[in-house]
Design an enzyme around this catalytic site. Sequence first.
Site, PDB file in Angstrom:
ATOM      1  CG  ASP A   1      -1.829  -1.127   1.402  1.00 46.94           C
ATOM      2  OD1 ASP A   1      -3.042  -0.919   1.339  1.00 46.94           O
ATOM      3  OD2 ASP A   1      -1.346  -2.263   1.587  1.00 46.94           O
TER       4      ASP A   1
ATOM      5  CD  GLU B   1      -6.799   3.166   2.071  1.00 48.21           C
ATOM      6  OE1 GLU B   1      -6.862   2.678   0.935  1.00 48.21           O
ATOM      7  OE2 GLU B   1      -7.193   2.574   3.098  1.00 48.21           O
TER       8      GLU B   1
ATOM      9  CG  ASP C   1      -7.777   2.220  -2.188  1.00 50.42           C
ATOM     10  OD1 ASP C   1      -6.680   1.771  -1.811  1.00 50.42           O
ATOM     11  OD2 ASP C   1      -8.869   1.809  -1.756  1.00 50.42           O
TER      12      ASP C   1
ATOM     13  CB  THR D   1      -5.261  -3.809   2.531  1.00 54.42           C
ATOM     14  OG1 THR D   1      -5.034  -2.686   1.685  1.00 54.42           O
ATOM     15  CG2 THR D   1      -3.973  -4.144   3.261  1.00 54.42           C
TER      16      THR D   1
ATOM     17  CG  HIS E   1     -14.246  -4.011   6.176  1.00 53.26           C
ATOM     18  ND1 HIS E   1     -13.547  -4.245   5.013  1.00 53.26           N
ATOM     19  CD2 HIS E   1     -13.314  -3.684   7.106  1.00 53.26           C
ATOM     20  CE1 HIS E   1     -12.256  -4.060   5.228  1.00 53.26           C
ATOM     21  NE2 HIS E   1     -12.082  -3.725   6.481  1.00 53.26           N
TER      22      HIS E   1
ATOM     23  N   GLY F   1     -12.946  -5.301  -1.562  1.00 52.61           N
ATOM     24  CA  GLY F   1     -12.630  -4.137  -2.379  1.00 52.61           C
ATOM     25  C   GLY F   1     -13.827  -3.556  -3.124  1.00 52.61           C
TER      26      GLY F   1
ATOM     27  CE  LYS G   1     -17.562  -4.799  -1.963  1.00 53.90           C
ATOM     28  NZ  LYS G   1     -16.431  -5.537  -1.416  1.00 53.90           N
TER      29      LYS G   1
ATOM     30  CG  ASP H   1     -12.420   2.541  -0.393  1.00 53.56           C
ATOM     31  OD1 ASP H   1     -11.454   1.813  -0.679  1.00 53.56           O
ATOM     32  OD2 ASP H   1     -12.649   2.962   0.761  1.00 53.56           O
TER      33      ASP H   1
HETATM   34  P1  AMP Z   1     -14.802  -4.142   1.516  1.00 54.93           P
HETATM   35  O1  AMP Z   1     -16.017  -4.256   0.668  1.00 54.93           O
HETATM   36  O2  AMP Z   1     -14.994  -4.604   2.918  1.00 54.93           O
HETATM   37  O3  AMP Z   1     -13.598  -4.726   0.889  1.00 54.93           O
HETATM   38  O4  AMP Z   1     -14.551  -2.578   1.645  1.00 54.93           O
HETATM   39  C1  AMP Z   1     -14.318  -1.742   0.526  1.00 54.93           C
HETATM   40  C2  AMP Z   1     -13.322  -0.677   0.919  1.00 54.93           C
HETATM   41  O5  AMP Z   1     -13.829   0.056   2.031  1.00 54.93           O
HETATM   42  C3  AMP Z   1     -11.979  -1.242   1.363  1.00 54.93           C
HETATM   43  O6  AMP Z   1     -10.974  -0.351   1.010  1.00 54.93           O
HETATM   44  C4  AMP Z   1     -12.100  -1.294   2.857  1.00 54.93           C
HETATM   45  O7  AMP Z   1     -10.853  -1.176   3.471  1.00 54.93           O
HETATM   46  C5  AMP Z   1     -12.984  -0.089   3.156  1.00 54.93           C
HETATM   47  N1  AMP Z   1     -13.815  -0.366   4.328  1.00 54.93           N
HETATM   48  C6  AMP Z   1     -15.076  -0.816   4.358  1.00 54.93           C
HETATM   49  N2  AMP Z   1     -15.520  -0.982   5.633  1.00 54.93           N
HETATM   50  C7  AMP Z   1     -14.504  -0.622   6.423  1.00 54.93           C
HETATM   51  C8  AMP Z   1     -14.320  -0.554   7.835  1.00 54.93           C
HETATM   52  N3  AMP Z   1     -15.305  -0.882   8.685  1.00 54.93           N
HETATM   53  N4  AMP Z   1     -13.137  -0.136   8.286  1.00 54.93           N
HETATM   54  C9  AMP Z   1     -12.149   0.209   7.438  1.00 54.93           C
HETATM   55  N5  AMP Z   1     -12.258   0.178   6.098  1.00 54.93           N
HETATM   56  C10 AMP Z   1     -13.399  -0.233   5.590  1.00 54.93           C
HETATM   57 MG    MG Z   2      -9.936   0.597  -0.481  1.00 57.06          MG
HETATM   58 MG    MG Z   3      -6.438   0.775   0.103  1.00 59.63          MG
END
Ligand code: AMP
Ligand code: MG
Ligand code: MG
Length: 309
Positions: free
Chosen positions: A50, A73, A116, A121, A197, A219, A223, A246
Amino acid sequence: MSQSGPLMMRLIASSVTAANRAGKIIRDVMSQGDLGIVEKAKDDLQTEADRSAQRCIVASLSRQFPNITIIGEEGVSDIEVPSDWLITHGDPEILKKKCPDTLEDITEEDVVVWVDPLDGTSEYTQGFLEHVTVLIGISIREQPIGGVIHQPFWGGSSEDGAGRTIWGLQGFGIEGLPPIPRTKEPIPLIVTTSRSHSNSLAESCLEAMKPEKVLRVGGAGYKVLQLLEGTATAYVFASPGCKKWDTCAPEAILRAAGGSLTDILGRPYNYGSNVSRPNRSGVLAAPTVQMHQALTDLIPEHVKTTLKD
Ligand code: AMP
Ligand code: MG
Ligand code: MG
């Protein structure tokens, strides 16, 4: 650096070459094996990939376009980078393309770039490498106008033929993927959402929508690629965790392809440099504007009420 032509095309062309270079850095960190993981906050990791990918992108774009605003980011980057990380040219094929008339006159002061350097990650650290993307979103006067999504591990993790890059621009369309496949009527509700998440509100939203299938992947970039490829028909995340870096590039590309990305209530996000970083009212996206409209009606009222402010 001395490239000529409309700023918008030079910026997209250089974002593509910078994203490709960042993708190679991400593969190299993985193959060297020491990810250098740091926990920035709960459920929010950062690795050496990153950090280095962001330095590569920010150094490359800021040297070519000194008056644009770049928000990454991983915070303010040291832009003294190894010389082979510094990209000084744009993709030559993109530089040959015609700039949409409405974007011919933009100046560097109109531009905010959201970076980003590695989206997904958690998945990168857990070996779900196909979910990983590099995102460079270009907003002009607060609107998401252009974007690049690079998948460093598409096609495998060996250096031969690894990676692919999708880009899009308002008024131009997208490149790097075939057109969105036409789905049979009635269109099945296949929702893609977070794999790492989620929370109880996000889950109650999905349950109420009664999807035929739920795909859980990492990510925002990946998606939206699933929407563009027809693997999913909706991206639903009823939680405040996503940030502007994002969604800027994925939203710009999705819009250029005829789709839509908003908050969970159907309201657009704004990408000016002063906006708050979190997308506090969630994410709702679909491959067409009509499908997006239909989705907003499926979101339960308790979810809309909880996330509206
Ligand atoms: P995900 O769909 O969970 O992969 O999230 C999409 C993006 O939003 C990624 O970059 C995640 O790191 C960020 N993200 C979503 N929810 C959270 C959370 N609760 N804390 C930190 N980052 C999040
Ligand atoms: Mg991201
Ligand atoms: Mg990132």
